[in-house]
Design a protein around this motif. Structure first.
Motif, short mmCIF file in Angstrom:
data_model
loop_
_atom_site.label_atom_id
_atom_site.label_comp_id
_atom_site.label_asym_id
_atom_site.label_seq_id
_atom_site.Cartn_x
_atom_site.Cartn_y
_atom_site.Cartn_z
N LEU A 128 0.81 -1.22 0.00
CA LEU A 128 0.00 0.00 0.00
C LEU A 128 0.85 1.27 0.00
O LEU A 128 0.32 2.37 -0.10
CB LEU A 128 -0.93 0.02 1.22
N ARG A 130 2.66 2.31 -2.29
CA ARG A 130 2.50 2.97 -3.60
C ARG A 130 1.31 3.90 -3.62
O ARG A 130 1.24 4.82 -4.45
CB ARG A 130 2.34 1.91 -4.69
N LEU A 131 0.34 3.67 -2.72
CA LEU A 131 -0.86 4.51 -2.66
C LEU A 131 -0.71 5.64 -1.64
O LEU A 131 -1.67 6.34 -1.36
CB LEU A 131 -2.08 3.66 -2.31
N GLY A 132 0.48 5.80 -1.11
CA GLY A 132 0.73 6.87 -0.16
C GLY A 132 0.52 6.49 1.29
O GLY A 132 0.59 7.34 2.18
#
Length: 200
Positions: A128, A130-132
């Motif tokens: 996760l 990569r999603l900040g």
């Protein structure tokens, strides 16, 4: 930092933390999805799952009874509210589900060291990033949530037992002050542990 962890050599202790967390999460989800419309089976199934989780060598049903006793006020409040608004059968089913979910979730804290649990959650949340999402902070939040509430419930029980041993009457104002002292002490220890881990 105070934790619920109890050293042992049971199957739950030996199971890798990630698999154990995933399995217990699946059991909690399954318990929560048991329909109330299944009549009394809706209470028996969560109870059987919970009993099966604890009835392994090294854990034991005695530990389950201790968890149920620690959550007795939650049980009473849940049961009373459900009886008032829904009736006997839904009240028993919903209360059984709540108790089973608490007991199964607590099993993770009882058989897993906090550092191992935190590392497993961080690894699980790593994709996760990569999603900040910060896996480290999210894992820490989940770990603190899992461990703090049961610890405070146990501390409340210790305060009540100490007051009974001194012959004090069960009064709310006599309970609140020592409980707040214990809770604040736990908060200080938790803060020190977080600081040691580099969290500000």
């Amino acid at each position: 930092m105070i934790t619920l962890y109890r050293p042992g050599d049971s199957l739950w202790h030996r199971l890798p933390t990630g698999r154990k967390a995933a399995l217990l999460a699946a059991l909690v989800l399954g318990i929560s999805l048991v329909p109330v419309s299944w009549a009394w089976w809706g209470a028996l199934i969560p109870a059987a799952v919970c009993l099966g989780c604890y009835a392994v060598p090294g854990i034991g049903v005695t530990r389950l009874l201790a968890q149920a006793w620690a959550a007795r006020w939650i049980i009473l409040v849940t049961l009373a509210g459900q009886l008032l608004f829904l009736g006997p059968q839904p009240a028993v089913v919903n209360t059984a589900r709540v108790v089973a979910i608490i007991a199964v979730a607590t099993l993770l804290a009882l058989t897993t060291q906090v550092t191992e649990l935190l590392d497993a959650i961080e690894r699980g949340l790593a994709p996760l990033a990569r999603l900040g999402v910060d896996p480290r902070r999210a894992g820490l939040l989940l770990t603190v949530t899992l461990t703090t509430l049961p610890v405070l419930a146990r501390a409340a029980g210790h305060v009540r037992e100490a007051q009974r041993a001194r012959g004090a009457r069960p009064r709310l104002r006599l309970f609140v002050v020592p409980f707040l002292v214990v809770a604040l002490k736990h908060a200080d220890e938790l803060g020190e542990a977080l600081t040691a881990r580099g969290v500000r």
